[in-house]
Design an enzyme around this catalytic site. Structure first.
Site, PDB file in Angstrom:
ATOM      1  N   TYR A   1      -2.013  -0.554  10.830  1.00 41.94           N
ATOM      2  CA  TYR A   1      -2.093  -1.217   9.526  1.00 41.94           C
ATOM      3  C   TYR A   1      -0.878  -0.876   8.666  1.00 41.94           C
ATOM      4  CZ  TYR A   1      -3.309  -1.774   4.577  1.00 41.94           C
ATOM      5  OH  TYR A   1      -3.276  -2.083   3.237  1.00 41.94           O
TER       6      TYR A   1
ATOM      7  N   LYS B   1       2.264  -3.224   7.227  1.00 43.41           N
ATOM      8  CA  LYS B   1       2.591  -3.399   5.805  1.00 43.41           C
ATOM      9  C   LYS B   1       4.023  -2.909   5.527  1.00 43.41           C
ATOM     10  CE  LYS B   1       0.229  -4.676   2.855  1.00 43.41           C
ATOM     11  NZ  LYS B   1      -0.129  -6.037   2.338  1.00 43.41           N
TER      12      LYS B   1
ATOM     13  N   THR C   1       0.821  -1.210   0.000  1.00 38.53           N
ATOM     14  CA  THR C   1       0.000   0.000   0.000  1.00 38.53           C
ATOM     15  C   THR C   1       0.855   1.259   0.000  1.00 38.53           C
ATOM     16  OG1 THR C   1      -1.493   1.278   1.415  1.00 38.53           O
ATOM     17  CG2 THR C   1      -0.104  -0.300   2.527  1.00 38.53           C
ATOM     18  N   ASP C   2       0.274   2.348  -0.492  1.00 40.58           N
ATOM     19  CA  ASP C   2       0.973   3.644  -0.428  1.00 40.58           C
ATOM     20  C   ASP C   2       1.005   4.201   1.003  1.00 40.58           C
ATOM     21  OD1 ASP C   2      -1.726   4.294  -0.175  1.00 40.58           O
ATOM     22  OD2 ASP C   2      -1.701   5.882  -1.699  1.00 40.58           O
ATOM     23  N   GLU C   3       0.216   3.584   1.903  1.00 44.52           N
ATOM     24  CA  GLU C   3       0.128   4.138   3.263  1.00 44.52           C
ATOM     25  C   GLU C   3       1.442   3.985   4.032  1.00 44.52           C
ATOM     26  OE1 GLU C   3      -3.624   3.332   5.240  1.00 44.52           O
ATOM     27  OE2 GLU C   3      -4.611   3.041   3.324  1.00 44.52           O
TER      28      GLU C   3
HETATM   29  P1  NAD Z   1      -9.396  -7.597   1.816  1.00 39.78           P
HETATM   30  O1  NAD Z   1      -9.439  -7.311   3.272  1.00 39.78           O
HETATM   31  O2  NAD Z   1     -10.598  -7.376   0.979  1.00 39.78           O
HETATM   32  O3  NAD Z   1      -8.989  -9.140   1.593  1.00 39.78           O
HETATM   33  C1  NAD Z   1      -7.975  -9.752   2.328  1.00 39.78           C
HETATM   34  C2  NAD Z   1      -8.041 -11.247   2.069  1.00 39.78           C
HETATM   35  O4  NAD Z   1      -7.001 -11.878   2.831  1.00 39.78           O
HETATM   36  C3  NAD Z   1      -9.373 -11.883   2.505  1.00 39.78           C
HETATM   37  O5  NAD Z   1      -9.833 -12.765   1.511  1.00 39.78           O
HETATM   38  C4  NAD Z   1      -9.014 -12.630   3.790  1.00 39.78           C
HETATM   39  O6  NAD Z   1      -9.822 -13.773   4.024  1.00 39.78           O
HETATM   40  C5  NAD Z   1      -7.561 -13.009   3.514  1.00 39.78           C
HETATM   41  N1  NAD Z   1      -6.788 -13.203   4.760  1.00 39.78           N
HETATM   42  C6  NAD Z   1      -6.742 -12.373   5.836  1.00 39.78           C
HETATM   43  N2  NAD Z   1      -5.963 -12.914   6.797  1.00 39.78           N
HETATM   44  C7  NAD Z   1      -5.495 -14.094   6.298  1.00 39.78           C
HETATM   45  C8  NAD Z   1      -4.636 -15.106   6.825  1.00 39.78           C
HETATM   46  N3  NAD Z   1      -4.104 -15.010   8.054  1.00 39.78           N
HETATM   47  N4  NAD Z   1      -4.365 -16.177   6.046  1.00 39.78           N
HETATM   48  C9  NAD Z   1      -4.912 -16.300   4.800  1.00 39.78           C
HETATM   49  N5  NAD Z   1      -5.744 -15.388   4.267  1.00 39.78           N
HETATM   50  C10 NAD Z   1      -6.031 -14.291   5.011  1.00 39.78           C
HETATM   51  O7  NAD Z   1      -8.139  -6.802   1.276  1.00 39.78           O
HETATM   52  P2  NAD Z   1      -7.925  -6.069  -0.131  1.00 39.78           P
HETATM   53  O8  NAD Z   1      -8.481  -4.713  -0.044  1.00 39.78           O
HETATM   54  O9  NAD Z   1      -8.332  -6.970  -1.228  1.00 39.78           O
HETATM   55  O10 NAD Z   1      -6.338  -5.938  -0.132  1.00 39.78           O
HETATM   56  C11 NAD Z   1      -5.522  -6.983  -0.635  1.00 39.78           C
HETATM   57  C12 NAD Z   1      -4.059  -6.581  -0.473  1.00 39.78           C
HETATM   58  O11 NAD Z   1      -3.821  -5.366  -1.155  1.00 39.78           O
HETATM   59  C13 NAD Z   1      -3.660  -6.343   0.989  1.00 39.78           C
HETATM   60  O12 NAD Z   1      -2.359  -6.860   1.162  1.00 39.78           O
HETATM   61  C14 NAD Z   1      -3.669  -4.828   1.124  1.00 39.78           C
HETATM   62  O13 NAD Z   1      -2.732  -4.406   2.089  1.00 39.78           O
HETATM   63  C15 NAD Z   1      -3.262  -4.402  -0.276  1.00 39.78           C
HETATM   64  N6  NAD Z   1      -3.769  -3.079  -0.717  1.00 39.78           N
HETATM   65  C16 NAD Z   1      -5.110  -2.778  -0.613  1.00 39.78           C
HETATM   66  C17 NAD Z   1      -5.567  -1.546  -1.084  1.00 39.78           C
HETATM   67  C18 NAD Z   1      -7.027  -1.164  -1.040  1.00 39.78           C
HETATM   68  O14 NAD Z   1      -7.384  -0.040  -1.398  1.00 39.78           O
HETATM   69  N7  NAD Z   1      -7.932  -2.055  -0.659  1.00 39.78           N
HETATM   70  C19 NAD Z   1      -4.660  -0.635  -1.643  1.00 39.78           C
HETATM   71  C20 NAD Z   1      -3.313  -0.998  -1.737  1.00 39.78           C
HETATM   72  C21 NAD Z   1      -2.879  -2.226  -1.275  1.00 39.78           C
HETATM   73  P1  TYD Z   2     -10.944   3.728   3.975  1.00 40.63           P
HETATM   74  O1  TYD Z   2     -11.879   3.283   2.904  1.00 40.63           O
HETATM   75  O2  TYD Z   2     -11.049   3.092   5.325  1.00 40.63           O
HETATM   76  O3  TYD Z   2      -9.460   3.577   3.384  1.00 40.63           O
HETATM   77  P2  TYD Z   2      -8.036   4.119   3.975  1.00 40.63           P
HETATM   78  O4  TYD Z   2      -8.213   4.487   5.389  1.00 40.63           O
HETATM   79  O5  TYD Z   2      -7.163   2.924   3.830  1.00 40.63           O
HETATM   80  O6  TYD Z   2      -7.655   5.264   3.110  1.00 40.63           O
HETATM   81  O7  TYD Z   2     -11.133   5.286   4.183  1.00 40.63           O
HETATM   82  C1  TYD Z   2     -10.978   6.195   3.100  1.00 40.63           C
HETATM   83  C2  TYD Z   2     -11.134   7.588   3.658  1.00 40.63           C
HETATM   84  O8  TYD Z   2     -12.493   7.755   4.091  1.00 40.63           O
HETATM   85  C3  TYD Z   2     -10.264   7.847   4.880  1.00 40.63           C
HETATM   86  O9  TYD Z   2      -9.796   9.193   4.828  1.00 40.63           O
HETATM   87  C4  TYD Z   2     -11.211   7.671   6.055  1.00 40.63           C
HETATM   88  C5  TYD Z   2     -12.551   8.099   5.480  1.00 40.63           C
HETATM   89  N1  TYD Z   2     -13.750   7.416   6.030  1.00 40.63           N
HETATM   90  C6  TYD Z   2     -14.839   8.160   6.475  1.00 40.63           C
HETATM   91  O10 TYD Z   2     -14.848   9.406   6.421  1.00 40.63           O
HETATM   92  N2  TYD Z   2     -15.932   7.483   6.955  1.00 40.63           N
HETATM   93  C7  TYD Z   2     -15.977   6.135   7.047  1.00 40.63           C
HETATM   94  O11 TYD Z   2     -17.010   5.563   7.541  1.00 40.63           O
HETATM   95  C8  TYD Z   2     -14.852   5.370   6.573  1.00 40.63           C
HETATM   96  C9  TYD Z   2     -14.844   3.872   6.641  1.00 40.63           C
HETATM   97  C10 TYD Z   2     -13.757   6.065   6.063  1.00 40.63           C
END
Ligand code: NAD
Ligand code: TYD
Length: 350
Positions: A156, A160, A131-133
């Site tokens: 989180y 990461k 993630t970019d975070e």
């Molecule tokens: P998500 O929470 O939707 O899915 C996570 C998956 O991992 C789920 O299917 C869960 O069952 C599985 N999982 C969790 N713990 C586990 C364990 N101990 N063993 C096996 N499986 C396990 O997440 P996402 O949003 O699809 O993100 C996927 C990846 O991409 C993550 O590594 C996240 O850090 C990264 N990422 C997400 C975003 C975003 O915007 N969602 C952006 C950048 C990077």
């Molecule tokens: P989120 O979807 O949780 O992603 P991330 O924290 O990883 O960026 O949140 C996106 C943005 O929206 C973040 O600035 C927090 C804000 N947010 C709200 O304002 N209300 C909400 O109920 C949630 C879940 C997030």
């Protein structure tokens, strides 16, 4: 047959990626290993579950013996690692799970890859999806580059960042062939409604208050999930060992604009008077340590590999809303039971 392990393939991004890979590479076996936590959902994968080059294995990456046994059984050629605890608010409420899955789980996979590949790294690759975070929070100016120093600020992002460092350490110390990508916020179908966009869509559907943290002025850079999946595929195939690639949508929005846009699109799609849903917007207590702004400079992945986002924000948003509104059963199933407890805990009295 080449065998690739995808972890977390039942989650949001993982399911879009697995679907893309299984259809695009029929001669490669993709093994989706997922614990099926609250965020994992096999209903995301029904269209590919019976394809001959797809297998699902339920399991926990924290379980070292299970990971070793799985590597022993399959002898993977590559790993694309997405399994993670992924929600910042949950990490603030209980960080330990994030340390276990995101750090210990990643180390278990690295150790297994190292052990099974150590005699010959040729053609092998360990891809960490990150993630970019990890880069921290920006002010009004600037963007994250691959060279930006790490400055994670939530449990989180700290977990990461740790796993990114460990992946790089295994490359430098043991020569493990790795790539990492750090991506901005994704949106699209199948995202669990704890994240901003599906949570707001679900609440509008039920005419519930729309919780906006703080002033709603925090900025995120939004990317359509299928564009992220295509970037991962390209980097897995063509990226250079040891390199990091930033992926972003070049699409910065304040949270309040995202919420208002969703209100307008849903009013139109549901035939409600425009302005109706906006009345539900409720400003609530801010997230602890809330990062102000994320923005990605994705020049490197464009100049070296030719990737850029294909889906325009307006199109992606329309498609996303339409998907949730026509998959209400999916939303109903994932927002019953434990979700109601989670929602109460996070938003009651906020
Ligand atoms: P998500 O929470 O939707 O899915 C996570 C998956 O991992 C789920 O299917 C869960 O069952 C599985 N999982 C969790 N713990 C586990 C364990 N101990 N063993 C096996 N499986 C396990 O997440 P996402 O949003 O699809 O993100 C996927 C990846 O991409 C993550 O590594 C996240 O850090 C990264 N990422 C997400 C975003 C975003 O915007 N969602 C952006 C950048 C990077
Ligand atoms: P989120 O979807 O949780 O992603 P991330 O924290 O990883 O960026 O949140 C996106 C943005 O929206 C973040 O600035 C927090 C804000 N947010 C709200 O304002 N209300 C909400 O109920 C949630 C879940 C997030």
């Amino acid at each position: 047959m080449k065998k690739i392990l995808v972890t977390g393939g039942a989650g949001f991004i993982g399911s879009h990626l697995v679907r893309l890979l299984v259809k695009k590479y029929p001669d490669t076996l993709f093994v989706n290993l997922d614990k099926l936590t609250y965020a994992g959902n096999l209903a995301n994968l029904t269209d590919i579950e019976s394809l001959p080059n797809y297998e699902f294995v339920k399991g926990d990456i924290v379980d070292e013996d299970f990971i070793m046994a799985t590597f022993d059984a399959y002898r993977f050629d590559g790993v694309i690692h997405l399994a993670a605890e992924s929600h910042v608010d949950r990490s603030i409420a209980s960080p330990k799970e994030f340390i276990m899955t995101n750090i210990v789980g990643t180390v278990n996979l690295l150790n297994a890859a190292r052990l099974y590949w150590k005699d010959n790294y040729d053609g092998k690759r360990f891809y960490h999806v990150s993630t970019d975070e990890v880069y921290g929070s920006l002010g009004d100016e600037g963007k994250f580059l691959e060279t930006t120093p790490y400055d994670p600020r939530s449990p989180y992002s700290a977990s990461k960042a740790s796993s990114d460092h460990l992946v790089r350490a295994y490359h430098h110390t043991y020569g493990l062939p790795v790539v990492i990508s750090n991506c901005s916020n994704n949106y699209g179908p199948n995202q669990f409604p704890e994240k901003l966009i599906p949570l707001i869509i679900n609440n509008i559907r039920h005419s519930k208050p729309l919780p906006v943290y703080g002033q709603g002025t925090n900025v995120r850079d939004w990317l359509y999930v299928e564009d992220h999946a295509k970037a991962i595929d390209l980097i897995y195939q063509k990226g250079t060992d040891g390199e990091t690639y930033n992926i972003g949508g070049n699409n910065e929005r304040q949270n309040i604009d995202i919420v208002k846009t969703l209100c307008r699109i849903i009013d139109l799609q549901l035939g409600r008077p425009v302005g109706e849903s906006e009345k539900l917007i409720t400003y609530v207590k801010d997230r602890a340590g809330h990062d102000l702004r994320y923005a990605i400079d994705a020049t490197k992945v464009f100049e070296t590999l030719g990737w850029q986002p294909e889906v325009q924000f307006n199109d992606g948003f329309e498609k996303t809303v339409a998907w949730y509104l026509s998959n209400e059963q999916w939303l109903d199933e994932v927002t019953s039971g434990n979700y109601l407890k989670y929602y109460e805990k996070m938003y009651h009295d906020r």
